[in-house]
Design an enzyme around this catalytic site. Structure first.
Site, mmCIF file in Angstrom:
data_model
loop_
_atom_site.group_PDB
_atom_site.id
_atom_site.type_symbol
_atom_site.label_atom_id
_atom_site.label_comp_id
_atom_site.label_asym_id
_atom_site.label_seq_id
_atom_site.Cartn_x
_atom_site.Cartn_y
_atom_site.Cartn_z
ATOM 1 C CD GLU A 1 0.258 1.135 3.138
ATOM 2 O OE1 GLU A 1 -0.198 2.200 2.680
ATOM 3 O OE2 GLU A 1 1.116 1.076 4.029
ATOM 4 N N GLY B 1 7.965 11.419 11.157
ATOM 5 C CA GLY B 1 7.467 10.442 12.121
ATOM 6 C C GLY B 1 6.397 9.601 11.470
ATOM 7 C CE LYS C 1 4.669 0.822 2.554
ATOM 8 N NZ LYS C 1 3.767 1.972 2.453
ATOM 9 C CB CYS D 1 5.063 4.476 6.799
ATOM 10 S SG CYS D 1 3.388 3.823 6.626
#
Length: 439
Positions: free
Chosen positions: A151, A260, A207, A263
């Protein structure tokens, strides 16, 4: 298509609701019975603009359901998405895959007919191989293909990101799986979203590489901001000047107190650990992590310097606690080391955030919380802007000055214009906007 979404955290709930809005039949599964009961009542456990309406409309339409029992949804599903948490493991920074592995075993036990099992959680390279091994070990006769579909959702803009994505990355070399997942995402063809098929391990690495690169851009402009303050330049104009170069782009070039969230810190640490496990040293990514951690800790000293070198006995009003606006997420928020540092320097801290104070109380229990920004700054010796909520951009600056005991504003997000603050009589400190020497 029938979809089972395992996990109702941020990724699972947003993805499940959006898939349902595409017209698919979606069942979201979670072991937390209280969370499932709340979702069935229409109560959304996270703050994400538009998510409550999206969930409720699709529940009402009969396309979205919630349950604690994965057996029936998985057995009926064309595609099963694993969207459980992968927090940083204590001690080494590696992603904790225990929830992913547990989900794989439970899914394997109830598979029926051809099914595509998709890892949507952010997972280290090679996790799909392990998920496949666990499923085949648990259920050798299963007709299943394991794919990766990372995602790329921004908190605060997740629904738009899902429906108008820059790209959709699907990691599988199996033609049947390509067809199933192509059908899952077919409604996005009208938006001309590029559907990118790769090998599974490549999708997993995309990702991490994307997040590490974006974290690098943020850290780069923060270091340029430090230089800009020293040489009398304006980092915002620098960012615009380099961002207009199409090879660079303007996004993620906003100087501030450090990155922050759920992820970037977690994924950059995990990427470094993945590399070390394969005898590769990612020196740039390692430096990004070190610089970002140091920057967060330095923000309290920046406030102290602006206040004359000492905060002992002074009251500091902090506006914004979440790691970014339009979310209630406090994970790795720059406000945590900032407030901790202010307390260590002897300050009394008051804080306000439009939606994140309940979550903040768990991380920062030793400060005063105010329901109104003006009450927060009343009688304070300094005001610090930490999160760039739009509400703070439109505050009555004349009233702010009247409420403050001392007209000091430390703007860590550069939401105000220095000339406006000077005209109103504020002592104003921002990030990377030095005073150019007069000639």
């Amino acid at each position: 298509m029938r979809i089972a979404m395992i996990g109702t955290g941020y990724v699972g709930l947003v993805s499940g609701a959006c898939f349902a809005d595409f017209g698919h039949q979606v069942t979201c599964v979670d072991k937390d019975g209280d969370k499932i009961a709340a979702l069935r009542r229409g109560e959304i456990p996270i703050f994400e603009p538009g998510l409550d309406a999206l969930v409720n409309s699709n529940v009402k339409a009969g396309r979205l359901d919630f349950t604690t029992d994965l057996a029936a949804p998985v057995a009926d599903a064309d595609a099963v998405f694993i969207a459980v948490g992968t927090p940083s493991r204590r001690g080494d920074g590696h992603a904790d895959l225990s929830y992913v592995h547990a989900a794989a075993r439970e899914i394997a036990a109830v598979l029926s007919g051809f099914t595509v099992v998709v890892t949507k959680s952010t997972v280290p390279v090679g996790t799909g191989d392990e998920v496949e091994r666990l499923i085949r070990e648990t259920n050798p006769s299963a007709d299943v293909v394991i794919a990766s579909n990372p995602e790329f959702l921004r908190e605060g803009a997740a629904i738009r990101d899902f429906k108008f994505p820059d790209r959709i990355v699907i990691g599988t070399s199996d033609e049947r799986a390509r067809k199933v997942l192509g059908d899952v995402y077919r409604p996005l063809s009208l938006n001309k979203a590029p559907l990118m098929f790769t090998a599974r391990r490549t999708a997993e690495l995309i990702k991490y590489a994307a997040n590490a690169f974006l974290a690098t851009k943020i850290t780069f402009i923060n270091e340029i901001a430090d230089l800009a303050e020293k040489v009398g330049a304006d980092v915002q104009e620098v960012a615009r000047g380099i961002g207009l170069d199409n090879r660079i782009g303007s996004k993620f070039l906003h100087a501030g107190p450090g990155f922050g969230g759920s992820c970037f810190p977690k994924d950059t640490r995990a990427l470094v650990k993945i590399a070390l496990d394969h005898d590769v040293q990612l020196r740039i990514v390692e430096a990004v992590l070190a610089v970002n951690d140091n920057r967060k800790r330095a923000m309290a000293r920046k406030v102290s310097s602006a206040a004359g070198g000492s905060l002992r006995g002074k009251t500091v009003a902090v506006l914004g606690l979440t790691f970014k606006p339009d979310t209630d997420d406090m994970r790795e928020a720059p406000s945590i080391p900032l407030v901790t540092g202010l307390l260590d320097l002897g300050a009394k801290v008051r804080a306000h955030d439009p939606v994140g104070m309940e979550q903040a109380r768990r991380e920062l229990p030793d400060i005063e919380y105010c329901d109104d920004p003006y009450a927060c700054v009343r009688g304070a010796d300094a005001m610090v802007v930490v999160t760039e909520w739009v509400q703070y951009r439109t505050l009555d600056l004349d009233r702010l000055k009247r409420e403050l005991a001392h007209p000091l504003v430390v703007d860590l997000r550069n939401i105000y214009r220095p000339e406006d603050m000077a005209a109103l009589g504020f002592i104003y400190e921002s990030v990377g906007r030095g005073l150019e020497p007069r000639k």
